[in-house]
Structure formats: structure tokens, C-alpha cells
Design an enzyme around this catalytic site. Structure first.
Site, PDB file in Angstrom:
ATOM      1  N   GLU A 140       0.980  -1.148   0.169  1.00  0.00           N
ATOM      2  CA  GLU A 140      -0.097   0.179  -0.193  1.00  0.00           C
ATOM      3  C   GLU A 140       0.859   1.149   0.077  1.00  0.00           C
ATOM      4  O   GLU A 140       0.578   2.245   0.888  1.00  0.00           O
ATOM      5  CB  GLU A 140      -1.005   0.108   1.152  1.00  0.00           C
ATOM      6  CG  GLU A 140      -1.810  -1.303   1.230  1.00  0.00           C
ATOM      7  CD  GLU A 140      -3.145  -1.147   2.082  1.00  0.00           C
ATOM      8  OE1 GLU A 140      -2.973  -0.137   3.066  1.00  0.00           O
ATOM      9  OE2 GLU A 140      -4.080  -1.879   2.153  1.00  0.00           O
ATOM     10  N   GLU A 200      -4.295  -8.827   0.100  1.00  0.00           N
ATOM     11  CA  GLU A 200      -4.730  -8.700   1.603  1.00  0.00           C
ATOM     12  C   GLU A 200      -6.113  -8.678   1.421  1.00  0.00           C
ATOM     13  O   GLU A 200      -6.883  -7.956   0.754  1.00  0.00           O
ATOM     14  CB  GLU A 200      -4.430  -7.085   2.382  1.00  0.00           C
ATOM     15  CG  GLU A 200      -3.607  -7.310   3.319  1.00  0.00           C
ATOM     16  CD  GLU A 200      -3.099  -5.940   4.000  1.00  0.00           C
ATOM     17  OE1 GLU A 200      -1.992  -5.499   3.556  1.00  0.00           O
ATOM     18  OE2 GLU A 200      -4.186  -5.280   4.371  1.00  0.00           O
TER      19      GLU A 200
HETATM   20  C1  GAL Z   1      -4.540  -2.466   5.404  1.00  0.00           C
HETATM   21  C2  GAL Z   1      -2.768  -2.314   5.756  1.00  0.00           C
HETATM   22  C3  GAL Z   1      -2.525  -3.397   6.773  1.00  0.00           C
HETATM   23  C4  GAL Z   1      -3.618  -3.289   7.892  1.00  0.00           C
HETATM   24  C5  GAL Z   1      -5.035  -3.518   7.432  1.00  0.00           C
HETATM   25  C6  GAL Z   1      -5.884  -3.333   8.390  1.00  0.00           C
HETATM   26  O1  GAL Z   1      -4.803  -1.674   4.576  1.00  0.00           O
HETATM   27  O2  GAL Z   1      -2.194  -2.859   4.553  1.00  0.00           O
HETATM   28  O3  GAL Z   1      -1.346  -3.138   7.564  1.00  0.00           O
HETATM   29  O4  GAL Z   1      -3.578  -1.848   8.285  1.00  0.00           O
HETATM   30  O5  GAL Z   1      -5.136  -2.509   6.316  1.00  0.00           O
HETATM   31  O6  GAL Z   1      -7.272  -3.421   7.793  1.00  0.00           O
END
Ligand code: GAL
Length: 825
Positions: free
Chosen positions: A421, A497
Site C-alpha cells: 500500500e 490482503e
Molecule cells: C491494510 C494495511 C494493513 C492493515 C490493514 C487493516 O490497509 O495494509 O497493514 O493496516 O489495512 O485492515
């Protein structure tokens, strides 16, 4: 650019490579000494911490690895984002040591697997070197200032800042340290790199590149002997090579292994390469590389291929902490984490958002877990006030190259992630850094693809970053896989993710609601309400993956709950760097299917029902709803069988068929915004509450394949202790994780019990940590007592170096105590 990228992907798709692990170790006559013992530690600023005449006799004595922050105390003067623990400040580590005069003439160096962070190192008062990034290993040459046969002093200053990460980083020399004593001619750190240009069941061609360095200008000739050993230690291939020495020589040899046993997720077979350097028939160095033989390929239609078989990536993202044990690396803690993940059906790990410990990769090699090794959470644009962006310009190339050189031989590693990100996605010229990092990865290891976890759709496409990595990771975009692939037919994508569902183990809030800001700071385990706005129920990702088979799979956020980032309670205001602690005492994350102690939440079984085939069934919630008699309680079942029948106090509530009968759950993500989503992954019933029992019976082909029953528990009556291992190594590092259950007289878990439990440990072990998985508990992880959270808590003990029987006793007022014996050998 596109053409270049396509060529790279094509290379991955067509070629077959074999990789070799790199947790290398030195044997006689050169020595790598474990250098963890007997350090001196002092927290606080010192102007002369490196000087030899400083009196350190009153400093605290400890062994590494050490994480000072986990010692606490929790406080809301520190940031909840980083766990509410003191991860910042200045601290010094010093170690007095001697080196045998017989070693004179040898090269002496010190190797840190990682120090958190901003490490500066002195030997005998002389400045030796530094390394800001806390997650990377580094080696420093000590030879010039070593005094043989006399007292030597290593001094290490660490100055971690608060708000240097978006999670708990830990603080201290939290990974292993070695003193290396090498002959002048030797194989240096990360000195071997092995690939194979060819592999089949019949034979594998193994290419081994070996670096030999020389500090001896008088010697010009050496022989490098390389042998490959199978699991039983038998030599299966070998070679002798004459080399002409110079300060640095790169050699290469091609060996054949017939009928290789391939490294696979179900059969993670490891081999060993032994590289030996001889001068005048005298062995001067031995360097061992553990390895596994396997091929990987990424195919835009078939997905990820391991040994030519398609494997769907059922992955988890994980931060590096070990819950109550903090960040101080412990092999057994890592092994247990990944065993629990494997039992949930996990076959892949993304080391979010930084290089992992060497031990984590060793564990993944051994367990057969595929790994994406990630380098950075930030490039030049910072996400937190004191993040890696301040070091990026000066250090990113060294850090990235070292990460790849260290990890490129592990059979488990399948991709290099150059970022998560990263904010440069939003910049017109953001692609320039992506290209540079991508090129570094290909330069150090042309055999694995690069990736990034992108999140600002469609910025990385518009700004061309997506073109400059081989495989496009998409964070929280399940509804976009298809359209991206339709618009970019050569692209390969996966969910880097996913979900970010939140919950607290054993907590059920009624009625099932959209958004919960609950007064207890807990989140319901019905798993339908979520934390951040981008989050969504796991079911939505299951659907997305099923609809787009070209996606390589998903990596859920996260495998284990971790310290810090207690979303949805506090600490998530990125925009202002405001890091509010309004919702204190929340201090650890709610995201994972298992809690901070590794106790499964209900969601663990939801994943298990999708990712495993051994018949299972799970039922929720608990069945202790005093005061709600006659009211409807939603009962959910998760199974990988065909049908489930629910029995309430012996009476059938009917069968439900998986895939046909759906459960309507409130979902608030994107397309499902503020609507009811029909999940075909959960079966459910509405049951008017009466105390007694709920039982689920799972059927496949009309045969019972699994059952589970929950009974209404009576009042707490006794404690039960269950050690995950009752026999551990007497090596001063091995752990036993002891689960403490609060039960009624009949052995039913009391699902609401919060009794305070006291521990005594009698024998050759120490208390390593206690915990209960409650994200809001501010009790110390290092006390000899712990309150249960929803009926459970945990004690972790660590062996000493003496063998014997360890007797652990748990007691609690008004409850029958319990003991368990653990043998250390
Ligand atoms: C994502 C981020 C992670 C964590 C996650 C929580 O955007 O890459 O590190 O913060 O959100 O939902």
C-alpha cells in the site's frame, strides 16, 4: 515496458527452477558462535555508552533475543497503534568477551539477524557500523579492533522512535546474534545461491554459485568441494573445483541429482549442500546450505503451479510479533504459529510488511508453507511520522539486496513483495521507484516474480506501477479481480490482503448488528460486523475467488491477532497522524481468526470449512444465555461436509445443505453496502433459548462424518491444564504453551468465566509469558497470574539448560486447582 514485463512473466511460466534454502551454518574449522548470552542492558540515554571505561557492573544482565517493550507497562501515554507499549527510547546493550589468541590471523565478525532499531555498534570504543532498518540482518567486520586473549567490549546503541510503524515493532536486539570466526579464505555471509535450469522426477540439474573471499594475498590456489546430501545425509552429487584466489571469487557448478524428492506443501523434503574450501589439502572452511528441490511457475490461466500442479494460495498475512512473547524471536513460537495456521488450512504466508526472521522461513521450509517475503511498508512517502521513509534513500537498495541474498535459497519463498500500500501509487512518477526496486529483485534473483500489495484502485494502473511488478497484489478489491483481468489479459492477480473482519474470541453480541462500538471494546464473533471501512466478511472473498479462478488465491488480514492496530477501537486515523487513543484500553488487533494466544475464534472454523478436507463441523455461539430464555438465538454451523443437522436438547431442528441453504448476514462492503448478503458458507437456525445443549451433526453421502456439541455450563468449579507439549528440549529456549480452562463440575468450558488464575512453576523452567487473548487487557504479560477471558487463559514456560521435571500448578479462589508435569531433556 509492458513487453519487458511480459517477457519476465513468460520466463517464470516456462522455466522451472529449484531453490535451496539459505539458513546456512558454518562448521569446523571456522566457527559461528551463538553470541546471545550474557549481555548487559540499560535503558536510557548515555553520552558514553560505547566507552570501555564506563562502569557497567550494575547493568541488568540478560540473554538475547530481547524485547524490552513487551516488559511494559501498558500506558495510554504510548500509542495504541503500536500496542500501548514502550517501543521507543534509547537503550544500550554491552557484552564483554574474549577471543582465544590461537585465533589470531582470522577474520572476526558479528552478525545480527535484526535489531529494533537504528542500531549503532562499537567495538572496544571504536565505531564499527550501523543499520537503521530493524527487520534486516547485518554483519559487521570486527577484525581490525579485536584484542586476542584480552577483554573485548561490544556496545550497541538502539534509538527506536514511537510512531515508526503502524503496528507493534518491539524494541531491542530481538533476533539472534552470532560471532563468526573465519579463516582468511572463506565463504562469506549469503555466500551460496542455487537454482536449477531443469527438473523432472527423473533428474534435477542444480546450479550452485559460491563466493569465496580471501584476505591472504600469499595464497593463490584453493579447491572448492561441493557435495549434495539427501535427507539421510547420503551424498547424491559432488564436484571439486580448482579456484584461483583473489579478494573475491565467484564460482559456479552444475550438479545432477537423479530421482530427486521434490519439496512440496505436503512433502517438504529438504536436502543439504556442503561447500568446503581446501588449501594445500587442508580444510579451511565449510558452509552448509539446507535446501529443497521444487519448481514454481505462475500462469495467467492456471494460477500458481508448484511442481507443475496448480495450488490455490490459501494464505495469511502476519506481523512478526508472537503475542504475549512480544517480538523476541523464538523458533518454537514461530513453529506453533504456523502449525496452528496449517491446521486451519493455510498453505501460504505474506510476511507483512517487512523481512521476516530467518527462523520463520526455516519453519515454512519445514512445514511446506509458501511465502511472499515483503520488503517495505513505505518508500519515500511516509505513513507514520517516524517511518522507514526517513531511511529509504540511503538504505533501500542495501536492505532489499540483503533481504533477497539472505532468503533466495529457501524453497518456501515464491515471490518478492517490494511494498505494501505504498503511497507512491497515487503519484504520476510512482512507477519509477517500482521499476527500480523490481530491477533490484530481478538482478539478485531472476527466478521469482515481484509483487506489491496495491490498494488505491485504479491509481496503480493509471500511474503505471502495476506494469512494473510481475504479479499484481490487490488489497481489499474482491469485486475487481475480474474487470482488471478483462482489461489486462496478461496480468496475474491475487488478493494480497483480504477481509479484515474483526472479532473477539467467545464474544457474541445480540442482535447481530451492522456496526458495533460496544462498551466493552469487544467485537462479536458472529463475524458479520467489521472494523475499517474497507473490511468485509470472509464469505465475500470466498465468492470472489470462486468466481475468478485465474486469481492465485488470497492472503487474509491476518493469521494471528497482533499487538497494536486495535481497529475498530482507536488508532486508525491515518489522515491526520492523529493516532488517538480514545478507545483505550484496546491495545491489540481484532483481525485474525485466532486470538493473540493462538486460541481459535469461530472464524478459524469458517476458514477450515473452506480450506481443509478432513471432515469437520463447528457450531456457535456458546449456550449460556441466562435471562434470554425463550428468545431467539442465531446458531451458525461451519462445515466442509454436505449437510448439517442441528439438535437442541435432543430434538432435531432439521438439516441444512451447504451451498444451497444460505445465511443472510449484514454486510457493509462496496456492492453489499448496508445490505443483507446471502452467504452459502454458513448454515444457520434461529433457536429459542433453553439451557441444555446444541449439537451439530455433519453428513456426507448420508453418513455422519463429524459432530460437535456445546452444553450449557454450570458455575465454574475447576481448572484444567493442557500443555501443547509435555516434553521439551532443555536448551534454554524451548517453550511449552499451557492452555488453562475454567470448567464446571462436569468438565464443560464456562464460556463467560473470567476468574483470576495463579501459576507456580516448580523445576527447570521459567515463566515466559501469560495471556488470554483479550484485546483490552492491560495486565502484564510477564506476571504469574492471569484472568481468564471467556473461560480460557494461557501460560507459556521456557526451559532452562538443565533437564528435569517441571511441575506447573494453576490455582484460583474457589476452584479446584490443576497441575501438569513437563519433562525437559
Ligand atoms: C491494510 C494495511 C494493513 C492493515 C490493514 C487493516 O490497509 O495494509 O497493514 O493496516 O489495512 O485492515
Amino acid at each position: 515496458m509492458r513487453h519487458l514485463k511480459r517477457t519476465v512473466i513468460l520466463t517464470f511460466c516456462l522455466s522451472i527452477f529449484i531453490f535451496f534454502s539459505c539458513h546456512s551454518e558454518k562448521l569446523q574449522p571456522t566457527k559461528d558462535q551463538n553470541f546471545n548470552k550474557d549481555w548487559l542492558f540499560k535503558k536510557g540515554a548515555l553520552s558514553n555508552g560505547e566507552t570501555t571505561d564506563l562502569d557497567d557492573s550494575a547493568w541488568r544482565k540478560l540473554n538475547l533475543p530481547h524485547d524490552w517493550a513487551i516488559e511494559g507497562p501498558f500506558s495510554n501515554t504510548y500509542n495504541a497503534r503500536t500496542g500501548g507499549l514502550p517501543v521507543h527510547g534509547e537503550a544500550w546493550y554491552r557484552k564483554h568477551f574474549s577471543v582465544n589468541p590461537l585465533e589470531k590471523g582470522k577474520r572476526i565478525s558479528i552478525e545480527f539477524d535484526g535489531a529494533m532499531n537504528n542500531a549503532k555498534v562499537w567495538l572496544n570504543g571504536h565505531y564499527i557500523g550501523e543499520r537503521p532498518y530493524g527487520y534486516i540482518g547485518f554483519e559487521l567486520d570486527l577484525t581490525e579492533h579485536i584484542k586476542f586473549g584480552e577483554d573485548n567490549l561490544i556496545a550497541v546503541q538502539l534509538t527506536p522512535q514511537d510512531l515508526a510503524a503502524r503496528w507493534y515493532s518491539g524494541a531491542g536486539i530481538y533476533r539472534n546474534v552470532r560471532l563468526k570466526i573465519n579463516n582468511p579464505v572463506h565463504i562469506p555471509q549469503y555466500g551460496t545461491y542455487v537454482t536449477t535450469p531443469e527438473v523432472s522426477k527423473e533428474k534435477a540439474l542444480i546450479n550452485i554459485k559460491t563466493k569465496v573471499v580471501s584476505f591472504d594475498s600469499k595464497t593463490s590456489k584453493a579447491v572448492l568441494k561441493t557435495s549434495i546430501h539427501d535427507e539421510n545425509g547420503l551424498i547424491v552429487a559432488e564436484n571439486n573445483q580448482d579456484i584461483t584466489l583473489s579478494s573475491e571469487v565467484d564460482t559456479e557448478v552444475l550438479l545432477t541429482v537423479n530421482n530427486p524428492n521434490l519439496w512440496d506443501i505436503t512433502t517438504p523434503v529438504l536436502y543439504q549442500a556442503k561447500s568446503m574450501v581446501y588449501i594445500d589439502n587442508q580444510l579451511v572452511d565449510t558452509y552448509i546450505t539446507h535446501f529443497g528441490i521444487r519448481s514454481i511457475a505462475f500462469d495467467k490461466d492456471k494460477g500458481f503451479m508448484l511442481n507443475e500442479n496448480q495450488v490455490e494460495l490459501n494464505g495469511v498475512c502476519m506481523h512478526h510479533d508472537q503475542g504475549p512473547l512480544g517480538a523476541a524471536i523464538n523458533y518454537r513460537a514461530k513453529e506453533r504459529q504456523m502449525q496452528i495456521m496449517k491446521s486451519m488450512g493455510v498453505n501460504a504466508l505474506r510476511t507483512s510488511h517487512n523481512p521476516p526472521s530467518p527462523e520463520m522461513l526455516e519453519v515454512c521450509d519445514k512445514l511446506g508453507i509458501l511465502v511472499i517475503v515483503e520488503a517495505f511498508d513505505e518508500w519515500k512517502m511516509g505513513k507514520v511520522p517516524n517511518g522507514y521513509n526517513q531511511y529509504f534513500d540511503q538504505w533501500h537498495e542495501t536492505d532489499l539486496r540483503d533481504m533477497i541474498k539472505r532468503d533466495r535459497n529457501h524453497p518456501s519463498v515464491i515471490m518478492w513483495s517490494i511494498g505494501n500500500e505504498i503511497l507512491e501509487q497515487g503519484k504520476k512518477d510512482g512507477w519509477k521507484i517500482a521499476k527500480q526496486l523490481n530491477d533490484i529483485c530481478h538482478d539478485e534473483d531472476p527466478t521469482r516474480p515481484t509483487t506489491v500489495g496495491f490498494n488505491y484502485f485504479p491509481a496503480p494502473f493509471e500511474n503505471h506501477l502495476a506494469e512494473h511488478v510481475d504479479i499484481v497484489g490487490m488489497n481489499y478489491w474482491p469485486e475487481q479481480y475480474n474487470s482488471i483481468l478483462e482489461n489486462n489479459p496478461d496480468m496475474i492477480v491475487y488478493g494480497s490482503e483480504t477481509s479484515s473482519q474483526t472479532s473477539s474470541r467467545g464474544v457474541y453480541h445480540l442482535p447481530i448488528a451492522f456496526k458495533e462500538q460496544h462498551e466493552t471494546n469487544h467485537v462479536s464473533s458472529y463475524d458479520v460486523t467489521v472494523g475499517p471501512p474497507w473490511a468485509y466478511a470472509p464469505d465475500i472473498e470466498f465468492d470472489a475467488q470462486a468466481k475468478e479462478p485465474r486469481s492465485l488465491g488470497e492472503f487474509i488480514w491476518t493469521g494471528f491477532d497482533y499487538l497494536g492496530e486495535p481497529t475498530p477501537y482507536g488508532g486508525r486515523d491515518n489522515s491526520t497522524n492523529g493516532y488517538w487513543n480514545d478507545d483505550w484500553p484496546s491495545r491489540s488487533s481484532y483481525f485474525a481468526p485466532v486470538d493473540l494466544c493462538g486460541f481459535p475464534k469461530d472464524r478459524y472454523y469458517l476458514y477450515q470449512s473452506q480450506w481443509t478436507s478432513k471432515p469437520m463441523v463447528h457450531v456457535l455461539p456458546h449456550w449460556n444465555w441466562e435471562g434470554k430464555e425463550g428468545q431467539d438465538i442465531p446458531v451458525f454451523a461451519y462445515t466442509n461436509a454436505e449437510e448439517v443437522e442441528l439438535f437442541v436438547n435432543g430434538a432435531s431442528y432439521g438439516k441444512k445443505v451447504k451451498g444451497k441453504d444460505v445465511t443472510e448476514i449484514p454486510a457493509e462492503y462496496h456492492d453489499y453496502k448496508k445490505g443483507w448478503y446471502k452467504s452459502k458458507y454458513r448454515l444457520s437456525w434461529q433457536v429459542p433459548y433453553q439451557p441444555g445443549s446444541i449439537k451439530v451433526v455433519a453428513y456426507t453421502d448420508n453418513k455422519i462424518v463429524a459432530t460437535k456439541e456445546i452444553k450449557t455450563a454450570d458455575k465454574p468449579a475447576k481448572l484444567t491444564l493442557i500443555a501443547d507439549r509435555t516434553e521439551i528440549q532443555a536448551d534454554g529456549t524451548d517453550l511449552s504453551f499451557v492452555t488453562v480452562k475454567i470448567e464446571d463440575e462436569n468438565g464443560n468450558l464456562c464460556p463467560l468465566a473470567s476468574n483470576l488464575v495463579n501459576f507456580s512453576i516448580d523445576g527447570e523452567a521459567t515463566l515466559a509469558a501469560v495471556g488470554n487473548g483479550d484485546q483490552t487487557s492491560l495486565a502484564s504479560f510477564q506476571a504469574n497470574e492471569r484472568k481468564a477471558f471467556n473461560g480460557l487463559c494461557m501460560l507459556i514456560i521456557k526451559s532452562t539448560e538443565n533437564s528435569g521435571i517441571v511441575k506447573i500448578t494453576a490455582s484460583s479462589e474457589g476452584l479446584q486447582p490443576s497441575t501438569v508435569n513437563i519433562t525437559t531433556k
